[in-house]
Design a protein around this motif. Structure first.
Motif, PDB file in Angstrom:
ATOM      1  N   ILE A   3       0.852  -1.182   0.000  1.00 11.47           N
ATOM      2  CA  ILE A   3       0.000   0.000   0.000  1.00 11.47           C
ATOM      3  C   ILE A   3       0.890   1.234   0.000  1.00 11.47           C
ATOM      4  O   ILE A   3       1.823   1.328   0.799  1.00 11.47           O
ATOM      5  CB  ILE A   3      -0.920   0.015   1.232  1.00 11.47           C
ATOM      6  N   ALA A   4       0.604   2.181  -0.879  1.00 10.00           N
ATOM      7  CA  ALA A   4       1.473   3.349  -1.030  1.00 10.00           C
ATOM      8  C   ALA A   4       0.662   4.635  -1.066  1.00 10.00           C
ATOM      9  O   ALA A   4      -0.516   4.647  -1.439  1.00 10.00           O
ATOM     10  CB  ALA A   4       2.302   3.232  -2.308  1.00 10.00           C
ATOM     11  N   THR A   5       1.321   5.725  -0.686  1.00 12.08           N
ATOM     12  CA  THR A   5       0.750   7.062  -0.784  1.00 12.08           C
ATOM     13  C   THR A   5       1.753   7.966  -1.476  1.00 12.08           C
ATOM     14  O   THR A   5       2.962   7.833  -1.285  1.00 12.08           O
ATOM     15  CB  THR A   5       0.395   7.621   0.609  1.00 12.08           C
ATOM     16  N   TRP A   6       1.223   8.899  -2.290  1.00 10.45           N
ATOM     17  CA  TRP A   6       2.118   9.780  -3.048  1.00 10.45           C
ATOM     18  C   TRP A   6       1.377  11.061  -3.417  1.00 10.45           C
ATOM     19  O   TRP A   6       0.347  11.017  -4.091  1.00 10.45           O
ATOM     20  CB  TRP A   6       2.586   9.071  -4.312  1.00 10.45           C
ATOM     21  N   ASN A   7       1.887  12.181  -2.949  1.00  9.77           N
ATOM     22  CA  ASN A   7       1.417  13.478  -3.432  1.00  9.77           C
ATOM     23  C   ASN A   7       2.139  13.735  -4.749  1.00  9.77           C
ATOM     24  O   ASN A   7       3.341  14.004  -4.766  1.00  9.77           O
ATOM     25  CB  ASN A   7       1.729  14.577  -2.415  1.00  9.77           C
ATOM     26  N   VAL A   8       1.383  13.659  -5.846  1.00  8.14           N
ATOM     27  CA  VAL A   8       2.005  13.712  -7.169  1.00  8.14           C
ATOM     28  C   VAL A   8       2.058  15.126  -7.750  1.00  8.14           C
ATOM     29  O   VAL A   8       2.674  15.346  -8.789  1.00  8.14           O
ATOM     30  CB  VAL A   8       1.294  12.766  -8.157  1.00  8.14           C
ATOM     31  N   ASN A   9       1.371  16.079  -7.089  1.00  3.78           N
ATOM     32  CA  ASN A   9       1.433  17.479  -7.528  1.00  3.78           C
ATOM     33  C   ASN A   9       1.090  17.618  -9.018  1.00  3.78           C
ATOM     34  O   ASN A   9       1.876  18.123  -9.806  1.00  3.78           O
ATOM     35  CB  ASN A   9       2.816  18.068  -7.227  1.00  3.78           C
ATOM     36  N   SER A  10      -0.074  17.110  -9.383  1.00  2.00           N
ATOM     37  CA  SER A  10      -0.661  17.147 -10.727  1.00  2.00           C
ATOM     38  C   SER A  10      -0.548  15.778 -11.410  1.00  2.00           C
ATOM     39  O   SER A  10       0.536  15.359 -11.840  1.00  2.00           O
ATOM     40  CB  SER A  10      -0.038  18.206 -11.634  1.00  2.00           C
ATOM     41  N   ILE A  11      -1.680  15.086 -11.495  1.00  3.31           N
ATOM     42  CA  ILE A  11      -1.724  13.766 -12.103  1.00  3.31           C
ATOM     43  C   ILE A  11      -1.357  13.815 -13.579  1.00  3.31           C
ATOM     44  O   ILE A  11      -0.672  12.923 -14.104  1.00  3.31           O
ATOM     45  CB  ILE A  11      -3.120  13.121 -11.907  1.00  3.31           C
ATOM     46  N   ASN A 249      13.576  12.411 -10.964  1.00  2.00           N
ATOM     47  CA  ASN A 249      13.034  12.500 -12.322  1.00  2.00           C
ATOM     48  C   ASN A 249      13.057  13.936 -12.828  1.00  2.00           C
ATOM     49  O   ASN A 249      13.035  14.875 -12.044  1.00  2.00           O
ATOM     50  CB  ASN A 249      11.580  12.009 -12.350  1.00  2.00           C
ATOM     51  N   PRO A 250      13.072  14.118 -14.148  1.00  2.00           N
ATOM     52  CA  PRO A 250      12.839  15.461 -14.681  1.00  2.00           C
ATOM     53  C   PRO A 250      11.435  15.923 -14.304  1.00  2.00           C
ATOM     54  O   PRO A 250      10.481  15.144 -14.357  1.00  2.00           O
ATOM     55  CB  PRO A 250      12.964  15.263 -16.206  1.00  2.00           C
ATOM     56  N   ARG A 251      11.297  17.157 -13.886  1.00  2.00           N
ATOM     57  CA  ARG A 251      10.012  17.730 -13.466  1.00  2.00           C
ATOM     58  C   ARG A 251       9.286  16.822 -12.464  1.00  2.00           C
ATOM     59  O   ARG A 251       8.141  16.409 -12.677  1.00  2.00           O
ATOM     60  CB  ARG A 251       9.109  17.990 -14.672  1.00  2.00           C
ATOM     61  N   PRO A 252       9.916  16.480 -11.350  1.00  2.00           N
ATOM     62  CA  PRO A 252       9.304  15.560 -10.400  1.00  2.00           C
ATOM     63  C   PRO A 252       8.275  16.245  -9.526  1.00  2.00           C
ATOM     64  O   PRO A 252       8.216  17.478  -9.438  1.00  2.00           O
ATOM     65  CB  PRO A 252      10.498  15.119  -9.555  1.00  2.00           C
ATOM     66  N   SER A 253       7.487  15.448  -8.837  1.00  2.00           N
ATOM     67  CA  SER A 253       6.724  15.968  -7.711  1.00  2.00           C
ATOM     68  C   SER A 253       7.714  16.352  -6.618  1.00  2.00           C
ATOM     69  O   SER A 253       8.832  15.809  -6.550  1.00  2.00           O
ATOM     70  CB  SER A 253       5.765  14.902  -7.174  1.00  2.00           C
ATOM     71  N   ASP A 254       7.321  17.277  -5.763  1.00  2.00           N
ATOM     72  CA  ASP A 254       8.193  17.633  -4.641  1.00  2.00           C
ATOM     73  C   ASP A 254       8.077  16.627  -3.496  1.00  2.00           C
ATOM     74  O   ASP A 254       8.807  16.728  -2.513  1.00  2.00           O
ATOM     75  CB  ASP A 254       7.918  19.057  -4.139  1.00  2.00           C
ATOM     76  N   HIS A 255       7.170  15.648  -3.633  1.00  2.00           N
ATOM     77  CA  HIS A 255       6.998  14.592  -2.628  1.00  2.00           C
ATOM     78  C   HIS A 255       7.482  13.247  -3.180  1.00  2.00           C
ATOM     79  O   HIS A 255       7.484  13.025  -4.386  1.00  2.00           O
ATOM     80  CB  HIS A 255       5.527  14.446  -2.256  1.00  2.00           C
ATOM     81  N   ALA A 256       7.816  12.349  -2.255  1.00  2.00           N
ATOM     82  CA  ALA A 256       8.194  10.980  -2.609  1.00  2.00           C
ATOM     83  C   ALA A 256       7.122  10.008  -2.131  1.00  2.00           C
ATOM     84  O   ALA A 256       6.422  10.280  -1.150  1.00  2.00           O
ATOM     85  CB  ALA A 256       9.532  10.627  -1.961  1.00  2.00           C
ATOM     86  N   PRO A 257       6.983   8.867  -2.795  1.00  2.00           N
ATOM     87  CA  PRO A 257       6.036   7.851  -2.321  1.00  2.00           C
ATOM     88  C   PRO A 257       6.486   7.244  -0.990  1.00  2.00           C
ATOM     89  O   PRO A 257       7.686   7.097  -0.728  1.00  2.00           O
ATOM     90  CB  PRO A 257       6.076   6.791  -3.422  1.00  2.00           C
TER      91      PRO A 257
END
Length: 281
Positions: A3-11, A249-257
């Motif tokens: 089970i994982a959580t990730w703030n992706v900052n724009s899907i 990654n290039p243009r990553p989310s500022d959060h990690a899973p």
């Protein structure tokens, strides 16, 4: 069960990164925050092609949460619900799409995107505390029903000084104030455990790095993305890790899973009642 959580900052901006990560990690359930898109525009098909079901609660440009899962979710609810809130509270809380819940094998998955709060003096901060208090009441009701809970998401709160790269600088400020931590502790009430701290007691582990000032490169982060589970599930908890690799990654989310592994002998095992014996943490 991974089970994982990730703030992706724009899907839509991170879609290819999310799909690549799913192919690498193969989670059973992935909870997303800050999807920033209305439900009709959510890119459902790429997930369906991977064999995943999608439940969405979104809005344009801001907020938004989703649950991506291999098994079809049951009892999906969007936002706060129940008779514990006034009509005015419900209207305000539903204005921002920040919570979605669903049942899997008798476990209630609750995916949250807690407001940031902006600053301690702002109206947004008052909204944040009120939101957390409503979450506490929501969990009280789930507990009365006997639900076993897996609560996760972006909490925008560092639980202690261990969760900030420079506590002397930031302690007492936004995301690290006593008021916010008390509100978070009121949500948890000792009934839920912080999965990450079961395995890692030290500082230096972050899930969020500001885009500014080379924060990631300098390892100046915060741990504000959490997974909490009912104590009754603790004997099933095998691991909890923060995967910082997508941050490169290039243009990553500022959060990690953040991921946990709940290990069931029977993958179809259900937990509708409390176990007689469980590990006290």
């Amino acid at each position: 069960m991974l089970i994982a959580t990730w703030n992706v900052n724009s899907i839509r901006t991170r879609l290819s990164q999310i799909i690549n990560w799913i192919n690498q990690v193969n989670p059973d359930i992935l909870c997303l925050q800050e999807t920033k898109v209305i439900d009709d525009s959510f890119p459902v098909e790429p997930f369906k092609k991977l064999g995943y079901s999608v439940e969405i609660y979104g809005q344009k440009s801001y907020n938004g949460v989703a649950i991506i899962s291999k098994k079809k979710a049951e009892n999906v609810k969007k936002g706060f619900y129940g008779n514990i809130y006034s009509d005015q509270e419900i209207a305000i809380l539903h204005d921002q799409k920040r919570l979605i819940s669903a049942d899997f094998n008798g476990i209630k998955i609750i995916n949250v995107y807690v407001p940031n709060g902006s600053s301690l003096e702002s109206n947004k901060f008052e909204y944040k505390i009120n939101w957390l208090n409503c979450l506490a009441s929501f969990l009280d009701e789930q507990e009365k029903k006997g639900s076993l809970i897996c609560l996760m998401g972006d909490f925008n709160v560092a639980p202690s000084y261990l969760d900030i790269h420079d506590p002397e600088k930031y302690e007492g400020g936004i995301m690290a104030s006593e008021v916010e931590r008390n509100a978070l502790n009121n949500v948890l009430k000792g009934r839920l455990i912080d999965c990450f701290r079961i395995f890692e007691k030290s500082t230096g582990h972050w899930s969020w790095w500001d885009y500014r000032n080379n924060a990631y490169e300098l390892n100046k982060g915060w741990r504000i993305d959490h997974i909490y589970i009912s104590k009754q599930l603790s004997s099933k908890l095998k691991s909890c890790v923060i995967d910082s690799s997508p941050r490169t990654n290039p243009r990553p989310s500022d959060h990690a899973p953040v991921m946990i592994d709940l290990n069931f002998d029977d993958p179809n095992e259900h937990f509708y009642e409390e176990e007689d014996n469980f590990l006290e943490i």
